[in-house]
Design a protein around this motif. Structure first.
Motif, PDB file in Angstrom:
ATOM      1  N   ASP A 321       0.784  -1.230  -0.169  1.00 24.11           N
ATOM      2  CA  ASP A 321      -0.106  -0.111   0.094  1.00 24.11           C
ATOM      3  C   ASP A 321       1.035   1.197  -0.138  1.00 24.11           C
ATOM      4  O   ASP A 321       0.686   2.190  -0.627  1.00 24.11           O
ATOM      5  CB  ASP A 321      -1.212   0.227   1.187  1.00 24.11           C
ATOM      6  CG  ASP A 321      -2.082  -0.960   1.185  1.00 24.11           C
ATOM      7  OD1 ASP A 321      -2.211  -1.450  -0.138  1.00 24.11           O
ATOM      8  OD2 ASP A 321      -2.747  -1.401   2.227  1.00 24.11           O
ATOM      9  N   GLU A 322       1.801   1.217   0.692  1.00 26.03           N
ATOM     10  CA  GLU A 322       2.935   2.127   0.845  1.00 26.03           C
ATOM     11  C   GLU A 322       3.347   2.557  -0.421  1.00 26.03           C
ATOM     12  O   GLU A 322       3.664   3.772  -0.819  1.00 26.03           O
ATOM     13  CB  GLU A 322       3.762   2.137   1.714  1.00 26.03           C
ATOM     14  CG  GLU A 322       4.817   3.344   2.217  1.00 26.03           C
ATOM     15  CD  GLU A 322       4.144   4.672   2.567  1.00 26.03           C
ATOM     16  OE1 GLU A 322       4.483   5.545   2.409  1.00 26.03           O
ATOM     17  OE2 GLU A 322       3.025   4.429   3.416  1.00 26.03           O
ATOM     18  N   ALA A 323       3.873   1.268  -1.000  1.00 30.42           N
ATOM     19  CA  ALA A 323       4.755   1.622  -2.409  1.00 30.42           C
ATOM     20  C   ALA A 323       3.701   1.944  -3.546  1.00 30.42           C
ATOM     21  O   ALA A 323       4.133   3.194  -4.300  1.00 30.42           O
ATOM     22  CB  ALA A 323       4.962   0.026  -2.847  1.00 30.42           C
ATOM     23  N   ARG A 324       2.396   1.982  -3.488  1.00 33.40           N
ATOM     24  CA  ARG A 324       1.613   2.173  -4.499  1.00 33.40           C
ATOM     25  C   ARG A 324       1.210   3.625  -3.960  1.00 33.40           C
ATOM     26  O   ARG A 324       1.035   4.372  -5.071  1.00 33.40           O
ATOM     27  CB  ARG A 324       0.008   1.510  -4.367  1.00 33.40           C
ATOM     28  CG  ARG A 324       0.270   0.074  -4.904  1.00 33.40           C
ATOM     29  CD  ARG A 324      -1.080  -0.562  -5.027  1.00 33.40           C
ATOM     30  NE  ARG A 324      -1.058  -1.925  -5.424  1.00 33.40           N
ATOM     31  CZ  ARG A 324      -1.302  -3.042  -4.403  1.00 33.40           C
ATOM     32  NH1 ARG A 324      -1.495  -2.724  -3.200  1.00 33.40           N
ATOM     33  NH2 ARG A 324      -1.015  -4.173  -4.717  1.00 33.40           N
ATOM     34  N   ALA A 325       1.141   4.029  -2.869  1.00 31.44           N
ATOM     35  CA  ALA A 325       0.738   5.582  -2.408  1.00 31.44           C
ATOM     36  C   ALA A 325       2.137   6.389  -3.145  1.00 31.44           C
ATOM     37  O   ALA A 325       1.750   7.456  -3.644  1.00 31.44           O
ATOM     38  CB  ALA A 325       0.602   5.572  -0.975  1.00 31.44           C
ATOM     39  N   LEU A 326       3.152   5.881  -2.882  1.00 30.78           N
ATOM     40  CA  LEU A 326       4.578   6.626  -3.250  1.00 30.78           C
ATOM     41  C   LEU A 326       4.326   6.833  -4.835  1.00 30.78           C
ATOM     42  O   LEU A 326       4.743   7.694  -5.508  1.00 30.78           O
ATOM     43  CB  LEU A 326       5.681   5.863  -3.038  1.00 30.78           C
ATOM     44  CG  LEU A 326       5.830   6.107  -1.394  1.00 30.78           C
ATOM     45  CD1 LEU A 326       6.926   5.009  -0.791  1.00 30.78           C
ATOM     46  CD2 LEU A 326       6.573   7.623  -0.890  1.00 30.78           C
ATOM     47  N   LYS A 327       3.971   5.471  -5.463  1.00 26.98           N
ATOM     48  CA  LYS A 327       4.054   5.698  -6.798  1.00 26.98           C
ATOM     49  C   LYS A 327       2.940   6.531  -7.441  1.00 26.98           C
ATOM     50  O   LYS A 327       3.194   7.463  -8.381  1.00 26.98           O
ATOM     51  CB  LYS A 327       3.561   4.186  -7.479  1.00 26.98           C
ATOM     52  CG  LYS A 327       3.823   3.723  -8.811  1.00 26.98           C
ATOM     53  CD  LYS A 327       3.850   2.587  -9.230  1.00 26.98           C
ATOM     54  CE  LYS A 327       4.161   2.167 -10.579  1.00 26.98           C
ATOM     55  NZ  LYS A 327       3.733   2.723 -11.786  1.00 26.98           N
ATOM     56  N   VAL A 328       1.904   6.605  -6.901  1.00 29.15           N
ATOM     57  CA  VAL A 328       0.797   7.794  -7.396  1.00 29.15           C
ATOM     58  C   VAL A 328       1.243   9.093  -7.028  1.00 29.15           C
ATOM     59  O   VAL A 328       1.186  10.129  -7.771  1.00 29.15           O
ATOM     60  CB  VAL A 328      -0.547   7.442  -6.520  1.00 29.15           C
ATOM     61  CG1 VAL A 328      -1.617   8.591  -6.807  1.00 29.15           C
ATOM     62  CG2 VAL A 328      -1.244   6.289  -6.817  1.00 29.15           C
ATOM     63  N   GLN A 329       2.000   9.270  -5.765  1.00 29.84           N
ATOM     64  CA  GLN A 329       2.683  10.516  -5.500  1.00 29.84           C
ATOM     65  C   GLN A 329       3.682  10.875  -6.602  1.00 29.84           C
ATOM     66  O   GLN A 329       3.676  11.966  -6.933  1.00 29.84           O
ATOM     67  CB  GLN A 329       3.410  10.257  -4.246  1.00 29.84           C
ATOM     68  CG  GLN A 329       2.930  11.698  -3.136  1.00 29.84           C
ATOM     69  CD  GLN A 329       3.716  11.413  -1.766  1.00 29.84           C
ATOM     70  OE1 GLN A 329       3.589  10.180  -1.179  1.00 29.84           O
ATOM     71  NE2 GLN A 329       4.437  12.208  -1.149  1.00 29.84           N
ATOM     72  N   SER A 330       4.347   9.886  -7.229  1.00 29.54           N
ATOM     73  CA  SER A 330       5.525  10.247  -8.018  1.00 29.54           C
ATOM     74  C   SER A 330       4.886  10.562  -9.268  1.00 29.54           C
ATOM     75  O   SER A 330       5.415  11.418 -10.189  1.00 29.54           O
ATOM     76  CB  SER A 330       6.525   9.045  -8.092  1.00 29.54           C
ATOM     77  OG  SER A 330       6.185   8.019  -8.832  1.00 29.54           O
ATOM     78  N   GLU A 331       4.107   9.970  -9.677  1.00 28.05           N
ATOM     79  CA  GLU A 331       3.071  10.231 -11.135  1.00 28.05           C
ATOM     80  C   GLU A 331       2.626  11.783 -11.046  1.00 28.05           C
ATOM     81  O   GLU A 331       2.761  12.312 -12.025  1.00 28.05           O
ATOM     82  CB  GLU A 331       2.086   9.015 -11.425  1.00 28.05           C
ATOM     83  CG  GLU A 331       2.447   7.906 -11.804  1.00 28.05           C
ATOM     84  CD  GLU A 331       1.638   6.641 -11.560  1.00 28.05           C
ATOM     85  OE1 GLU A 331       0.392   6.938 -11.429  1.00 28.05           O
ATOM     86  OE2 GLU A 331       2.035   5.543 -12.093  1.00 28.05           O
ATOM     87  N   HIS A 332       1.957  11.988  -9.851  1.00 26.97           N
ATOM     88  CA  HIS A 332       1.335  13.554  -9.760  1.00 26.97           C
ATOM     89  C   HIS A 332       2.494  14.493  -9.892  1.00 26.97           C
ATOM     90  O   HIS A 332       2.464  15.409 -10.617  1.00 26.97           O
ATOM     91  CB  HIS A 332       0.721  13.591  -8.447  1.00 26.97           C
ATOM     92  CG  HIS A 332      -0.649  12.942  -8.340  1.00 26.97           C
ATOM     93  ND1 HIS A 332      -1.296  12.890  -7.138  1.00 26.97           N
ATOM     94  CD2 HIS A 332      -1.475  12.267  -9.216  1.00 26.97           C
ATOM     95  CE1 HIS A 332      -2.483  12.088  -7.457  1.00 26.97           C
ATOM     96  NE2 HIS A 332      -2.548  11.855  -8.645  1.00 26.97           N
ATOM     97  N   LEU A 333       3.634  14.104  -9.384  1.00 28.23           N
ATOM     98  CA  LEU A 333       4.723  15.015  -9.417  1.00 28.23           C
ATOM     99  C   LEU A 333       5.370  15.011 -10.686  1.00 28.23           C
ATOM    100  O   LEU A 333       5.521  16.297 -11.085  1.00 28.23           O
ATOM    101  CB  LEU A 333       5.904  14.681  -8.224  1.00 28.23           C
ATOM    102  CG  LEU A 333       7.042  15.744  -8.289  1.00 28.23           C
ATOM    103  CD1 LEU A 333       6.620  17.309  -7.964  1.00 28.23           C
ATOM    104  CD2 LEU A 333       8.264  14.998  -7.183  1.00 28.23           C
ATOM    105  N   SER A 334       5.448  13.872 -11.492  1.00 29.28           N
ATOM    106  CA  SER A 334       5.864  13.862 -12.811  1.00 29.28           C
ATOM    107  C   SER A 334       5.094  14.773 -13.808  1.00 29.28           C
ATOM    108  O   SER A 334       5.549  15.377 -14.303  1.00 29.28           O
ATOM    109  CB  SER A 334       6.153  12.523 -13.263  1.00 29.28           C
ATOM    110  OG  SER A 334       6.413  12.338 -14.565  1.00 29.28           O
ATOM    111  N   TYR A 335       3.731  14.589 -13.458  1.00 35.90           N
ATOM    112  CA  TYR A 335       2.563  15.373 -14.169  1.00 35.90           C
ATOM    113  C   TYR A 335       2.880  16.775 -14.032  1.00 35.90           C
ATOM    114  O   TYR A 335       2.815  17.726 -14.829  1.00 35.90           O
ATOM    115  CB  TYR A 335       1.456  14.767 -13.790  1.00 35.90           C
ATOM    116  CG  TYR A 335       0.150  15.497 -14.518  1.00 35.90           C
ATOM    117  CD1 TYR A 335      -0.138  15.076 -16.092  1.00 35.90           C
ATOM    118  CD2 TYR A 335      -0.756  16.340 -14.001  1.00 35.90           C
ATOM    119  CE1 TYR A 335      -1.129  15.523 -16.682  1.00 35.90           C
ATOM    120  CE2 TYR A 335      -1.792  16.941 -14.789  1.00 35.90           C
ATOM    121  CZ  TYR A 335      -1.986  16.505 -16.047  1.00 35.90           C
ATOM    122  OH  TYR A 335      -2.939  17.180 -16.851  1.00 35.90           O
TER     123      TYR A 335
END
Length: 641
Positions: A321-335
């Motif tokens: 769950d933590e990994a997925r949350a970080l992944k979503v966070q990184s996608e938002h930052l990348s965007y």
């Protein structure tokens, strides 16, 4: 023109595009199917073997590979910037390349190639030797063009319907009547072009004959437009043309974002790419850290091989769950980073097909500039136009048309560009009239034959020569010498050995006379060109075997006319090749190609050919009349013995 006719014209264009795609694919398969690496190499679609010269990550952290081929393998090839390739290993000796990775050609010379790889890390097998690179068939460009034509046919948007009426119908381009823009120190026709662009509401066209400062005018027009618009889309058919504009705009301190694969592998151009700008963004370190952390949590969660109980299951779920949350966070930052970069760019520069890049999805621009528009297939030209409210074309339909593989599609209308249609159907073009490249005697025939005798040579170039007593234009006539053309049995391309010998004899004598007068330093650069590939290959070999000193040899380039489009040299030699008893001139009848050839020289032009063969065509009859008028005629007999 009734609306229905526009729709019919576009439907027909879709059919012609399919024919072109089929012809392209068929030619690709013929070059590849059941052929050995040696045969593919000969056909120009493969380099094998190659050396891996160096690998590096560019400013955008993309993997760039430099490869070279042996000096003895200098066959002509079909690799170009932007082409898709496969880098493979033949270490098993089977030739079916189980080990392969794909990439895109950045730039290519006779013996070196830079490739952007579509992988993050180089596979181990690349160090086992026996490497090769070959072309892949690129369906993407056709897919984008077909998609665009379909959307053009079915559009409900008033803006695009209006473009169809203006560019393909009988609706006139509209202009407002603002005051003339301030004088920017340009010539009258350049100022007129800028004024027209300034006032254009939907379409303006810069018609730029050779040497008239088209690129300078386009850059100036973009700078002026940026005073009233925050962001502009700038396109061209080739990566090299896009890079040139990106470079020139960068010199003017414009914030340029280069989307796609640059042809120029320089830090200057690479620093303008999206990948490089992401890597240099203030928030990139945070993005990198988030991605790294997400990967670490995923790896930790993966270490739970078995579920030993409720607590372990819970822990693994928490890590995932933590990994997925970080992944979503990184996608938002990348965007956010990508949008921040795009938002701050004044000019977005890409090829025509590149305008459909995922990064530009849903974006529209007030203005799109399309340079080299006379070399673009119509379906490709529409791609950026669909994203714009106003289009500014720049080009010259009296020079080389786009390259088309299907003869049938070309003749049925695919070779007619949107640039040509727009010029014919509107009063929206301004022709640049003052040229800064060549002596007026080199310019005058082209001016008469293609530009209604309206070109003027600028004072700085009007009378310039390699040395003051030199003859600027020479036609050396091989009629009656028996220098008959031959045909290469494999490529079906014509060549003329004796004409090539005569050309080099003349060049050698010319260089000798410069040395005698102690004016060798006056020779800046020389080009030897021919419309025929077989003749070019023969002349390249002949030049390599001649005993010129290295500085002189480095000043001389031998290539096809097409390769010289957009270039210039102090001295140009043209070998026309055709010499037969039937007056057949084949390829030479494409007078636009000859217009390019005749306008590459700055200070001296030497044309060698058989007047008896070429004079039966009205264009060459006019050329020979001009040669006599300026007293530039010589017989090859003067050079024999």
């Amino acid at each position: 023109m009734p609306k229905k006719d526009i729709q019919e014209e576009l439907k027909n264009l879709l059919i012609l595009l399919k024919k072109e795609k089929d012809a392209d694919l068929q030619q690709y398969r013929q070059k590849m199917a059941g052929t050995s690496l040696k045969e593919r190499r000969k056909k120009g679609v493969c380099w094998y073997p190659i050396n891996l010269e160096k690998t590096k990550y560019d400013a955008g952290e993309r993997l760039i590979v430099k490869i070279s081929r042996p000096p003895e393998h200098t066959d002509a090839h079909l690799f170009q910037s932007g082409k898709l390739i496969s880098l493979f290993s033949n270490s098993a000796g089977l030739g079916d390349h189980e080990d392969a990775v794909n990439g895109v050609v950045n730039s290519v010379t006779k013996s070196n190639m830079y490739i952007t790889m579509n992988v993050d890390n180089l596979p181990d097998w690349l160090h086992h030797g026996q490497l090769g690179v070959q072309l892949l068939f690129d369906e993407n460009a056709y897919r984008e063009m077909e998609k665009t034509l379909t959307s053009l046919l079915n559009t409900k948007e008033d803006r695009i319907k209006a473009f169809k009426e203006i560019l393909l119908g009988d609706k006139s381009a509209q202009f407002s009547n603002h005051e003339t823009i301030r004088d920017l120190g340009m010539n009258n026709s350049q100022n007129a072009a800028l004024h027209q662009i300034h006032n254009a509401q939907n379409l303006a066209i810069i018609h730029g004959p050779p040497g008239t400062g088209k690129t300078t005018t386009v850059v100036q027009a973009i700078l002026e437009t940026l005073k009233s618009e925050e962001q502009i889309l700038v396109c061209a058919p080739s990566n090299a043309a896009v890079d040139l504009l990106a470079e020139k705009l960068g010199e003017q301190k414009v914030e340029v974002l280069r989307i796609g694969h640059p042809a120029r592998v320089t830090e200057e151009i690479l620093s303008k790419t999206l990948d490089a700008k992401i890597a240099n963004h203030k928030d990139y370190k945070d993005l990198k850290a988030l991605r790294k952390q997400a990967d670490e949590y995923f790896a930790m969660a993966g270490k739970f091989k078995r579920s030993f109980g409720h607590a372990e299951k819970k822990q693994r779920k928490a890590l995932k769950d933590e990994a997925r949350a970080l992944k979503v966070q990184s996608e938002h930052l990348s965007y956010y980073i990508v949008n921040d970069i795009i938002g701050k760019s004044q000019v977005i520069a890409c090829t025509l097909v590149g305008a459909n890049n995922q990064m530009l999805k849903g974006m529209t621009f007030e203005t799109v500039f399309i340079d080299e528009a006379a070399q673009a297939l119509e379906p490709a030209s529409w791609i950026p136009i669909l994203k714009s409210n106003r289009v500014i074309f720049a080009g010259d339909h009296c020079q080389l048309p786009p390259t088309i593989k299907s003869f049938e599609a070309a003749k049925a209308g695919l070779e007619v560009t949107l640039f040509e249609k727009a010029i014919q159907r509107n009063q929206a073009d301004t022709m640049l009239r003052e040229q800064y490249r060549m002596h007026e005697q080199i310019m005058n025939f082209s001016s008469r034959a293609f530009y209604k005798d309206q070109l003027l040579a600028n004072e700085t170039v009007k009378n310039w020569k390699v040395f003051s007593e030199d003859q600027t234009v020479e036609f050396i006539d091989t009629a009656g010498c028996g220098y008959f053309e031959e045909v290469d049995s494999e490529t079906r391309s014509s060549f003329n050995t004796e004409e090539a010998d005569l050309l080099f004899k003349h060049l050698k004598n010319y260089l000798l006379s410069l040395a005698t007068m102690e004016k060798s330093d006056e020779l800046g650069s020389a080009g030897i060109i021919s419309p025929y590939k077989a003749q070019v290959i023969a002349m390249q070999e002949q030049l390599a075997s001649m005993e010129f000193d290295e500085p002189t040899a480095n000043k001389i380039a031998v290539n096809t006319i097409d390769s010289f489009q957009g270039q210039e040299r102090d001295i140009i030699y043209i070998s026309l090749v055709r010499s037969n008893e039937n007056g057949e001139i084949g390829f030479l009848s494409d007078t636009r190609r000859m217009n390019v050839a005749l306008t590459r020289a700055r200070k001296k032009l030497v044309v060698i050919g058989d007047s008896a063969t070429i004079a039966q065509h009205p264009f060459y009859e006019g050329f020979l009349d001009y040669i006599n008028e300026i007293d530039a005629y010589h017989s090859a007999f003067e050079w024999m013995g």
